[in-house]
Design a protein around this motif. Structure first.
Motif, mmCIF file in Angstrom:
data_model
loop_
_atom_site.group_PDB
_atom_site.id
_atom_site.type_symbol
_atom_site.label_atom_id
_atom_site.label_comp_id
_atom_site.label_asym_id
_atom_site.label_seq_id
_atom_site.Cartn_x
_atom_site.Cartn_y
_atom_site.Cartn_z
ATOM 1 N N UNK A 118 0.829 -1.198 0.000
ATOM 2 C CA UNK A 118 0.000 0.000 0.000
ATOM 3 C C UNK A 118 0.868 1.253 0.000
ATOM 4 N N UNK A 119 1.865 1.260 0.881
ATOM 5 C CA UNK A 119 2.665 2.479 0.976
ATOM 6 C C UNK A 119 3.508 2.679 -0.293
ATOM 7 N N UNK A 120 4.001 1.591 -0.884
ATOM 8 C CA UNK A 120 4.800 1.728 -2.106
ATOM 9 C C UNK A 120 3.951 2.336 -3.221
ATOM 10 N N UNK A 121 2.710 1.851 -3.346
ATOM 11 C CA UNK A 121 1.812 2.376 -4.385
ATOM 12 C C UNK A 121 1.505 3.839 -4.100
ATOM 13 N N UNK A 122 1.208 4.143 -2.809
ATOM 14 C CA UNK A 122 0.877 5.524 -2.445
ATOM 15 C C UNK A 122 2.016 6.467 -2.792
ATOM 16 N N UNK A 177 11.384 -1.343 -1.064
ATOM 17 C CA UNK A 177 12.165 -0.833 -2.196
ATOM 18 C C UNK A 177 11.850 -1.651 -3.462
ATOM 19 N N UNK A 178 11.720 -2.975 -3.305
ATOM 20 C CA UNK A 178 11.361 -3.829 -4.449
ATOM 21 C C UNK A 178 10.014 -3.390 -5.006
ATOM 22 N N UNK A 179 9.025 -3.218 -4.109
ATOM 23 C CA UNK A 179 7.682 -2.847 -4.567
ATOM 24 C C UNK A 179 7.700 -1.476 -5.238
#
Ligand SMILES: Nc1ncnc2c1ncn2[C@@H]1O[C@H](COP(=O)(O)OP(=O)(O)O)[C@@H](O)[C@H]1O
Ligand SMILES: [Mg+2]
Length: 462
Positions: A315-319, A350-352
């Motif tokens: 979720x945070x990576x997308x945000x 970091x991967x996401x």
């Protein structure tokens, strides 16, 4: 060779000589002469033919010799050919130059005379090595030259005649100074390459830091403006309440107090205050959570292995990546809570972020932009005692990964993006992180178009 008696040496037929009792007519004699002359003609023609053939062979031989001489002359390495006892049979131009002598002054001399007394490899060494049928490989020699000993690295082997008999030794030496210069150049080129790679790694780090900062700033913007807006409202309410209280303290009569209360919309302010405060609190909490995520996902502490939930990481990576860069992107995240893995949440984050970034890059300028992230628990291959796996798939509606490069996308520095946009390190870093977590990363294309990159990690077991 003496001619056989009584035979025509050309025709092999017995000759009839004029002798006692034999009549040798003029006609017969003429015929015999004609035969002899014809034979001589033929023999002469044959000789001419052989002569021409010989001359042709000679010309070819000279050409071959010229070619070999040209080769020997243009060689920059020193070449010395000796017989099996070590006597010099042939040298090239580079050898003449190195020894400061003409070839004819070198031919016939023992090899030992061409070497410096302190040569690390001696002539006897050479003879015994080739006698054992071994090659001389990269051995150091010191040649005796007018300028003092010249260090060369020598390769050598036996020379064979066309029937396969060993007939001599060929030695080729390259001045070590030249080799050192070549090594030096190579080392410099290598250094340069390493520096360039470090710069690229640094550029990649700065770029992802830049994206992180931009994404986080974008994320913080919302709750902060919420808090800010509510704080302004509260300020206005406070001003109105203070004005009302001032009227109360001044001892105004109930009728005028009621009038002031209505004008200042005191009741409305009182009713709004709890919701305004709750909104501020919510905004502040959101800010707190983002900062906590930032701490968690950007820390680089190696030892920080922990059990964490994939849903919050995704979720945070997308945000942070997608929302700030592509506001109109349609995003579908379906990663159930409770998909737990063990490791470094910051690295998986970091991967996401990298996978989402690649998806966003791939969809830039395309009409239909959809990012779909799904998470699931699957049985480990082989099943049994091994526990399950967590798979997170990132799918986009970009052009997909062309088949001819799909095998190379995980290679470090492989990129199809222009300079300044891609460094080709994203997926290779992700691949390494997946491996460090005993998982893997797979890239493929979806049958309906677009790329699908899957991160597979072992599920954490209590
Ligand atoms: N979602 C995707 N769609 C299409 N191509 C992709 C995708 N992800 C990666 N690639 C290809 O793989 C290459 C390497 O990706 P990456 O290692 O992240 O480096 P970079 O993004 O800096 O080019 C990209 O340049 C691109 O050609
Ligand atoms: Mg990338």
């Amino acid at each position: 060779m003496p001619l056989p008696e009584g035979k025509d040496f050309l025709t092999d037929t017995p000759l009839a000589f004029a002798g006692a009792g034999t009549e040798f007519g003029a006609v017969d004699a003429e015929e015999a002469w004609i035969a002899v002359i014809r034979k001589m003609d033929e023999t002469y023609a044959e000789l001419v033919r052989q002569q021409v053939e010989l001359e042709e062979k000679n010309a070819a031989l000279e050409e071959a010799q010229g070619f070999i001489a040209g080769l020997l002359g243009s060689m920059t390495d020193v070449l010395v050919a000796c017989d099996l006892s070590g006597r010099v049979e042939q040298v090239n131009l580079a050898a003449e130059r190195a020894f400061g002598q003409r070839a004819d002054a070198l031919l016939g001399r023992p090899l030992a005379e061409l070497l410096d007394a302190a040569s690390p490899t001696g002539a006897a060494d050479v003879l015994s090595t080739v006698a054992r049928r071994q090659r001389i490989a990269d051995r150091e020699f010191a040649l005796a030259t007018p300028d003092g000993p010249l260090a060369v690295s020598v390769n050598g082997a036996l020379r064979f005649d066309p029937r396969g008999r060993a007939v001599g030794i060929v030695l080729v030496g390259r001045p070590i100074g030249e080799l050192r210069a070549a090594y030096h150049e190579l080392a410099q080129a290598h250094e340069h390459l390493k520096r360039t790679q470090q710069q690229l790694v640094h550029a990649e780090k700065m770029a992802s830091l830049g994206r992180l900062v931009a994404g986080v700033a974008h994320e913080l913007n919302n709750p902060i403006s919420f808090v800010y807006g509510n704080a302004h409202a509260l300020k206005r309410y406070a001003e109105r309440l203070i004005a009302y209280l001032d009227a109360v303290h001044a001892g105004a009569d109930p009728a005028s107090l009621a009038k002031v209360r209505g004008e200042l919309r005191v009741d409305r302010a009182l009713a709004d205050i709890p919701a305004t405060l709750a909104g501020m609190l919510e905004g502040a909490e959101r800010v707190r959570d983002i900062v906590a995520d930032l701490r968690r996902f950007s820390s680089d502490r190696r030892e920080a292995r922990e059990v964490f939930d994939m849903a919050s990481v995704v979720r945070s990576a997308v945000d942070w990546v997608a929302k700030s860069q592509m506001p109109d992107l349609s995003i579908h995240v379906s990663v159930p809570e409770g998909l737990e893995v063990v490791g470094h949440p910051g690295h998986i984050h970091q991967v996401m972020m990298n996978l989402v970034q690649n998806a966003v890059d791939a969809m830039e300028g395309r009409p239909d932009r959809r990012l779909e992230i799904t998470g699931a628990r699957v049985a480990a291959p082989g099943g049994g005692q091994k526990g399950g796996q967590v798979v997170v798939r990132v799918r986009d509606t970009g052009p997909g990964i062309p088949e001819e490069i799909i095998g190379r996308v995980f290679d470090p520095f492989f990129t199809t993006k222009p300079v300044g946009k891609g460094t080709g390190l994203g997926l290779s870093i992700c691949y390494r992180i997946a491996e460090e977590h005993e998982g893997r990363l797979e890239a493929a294309n979806h049958p309906d178009g677009g790329a699908v990159v899957a991160l597979v990690l072992p599920e954490s077991r209590p």
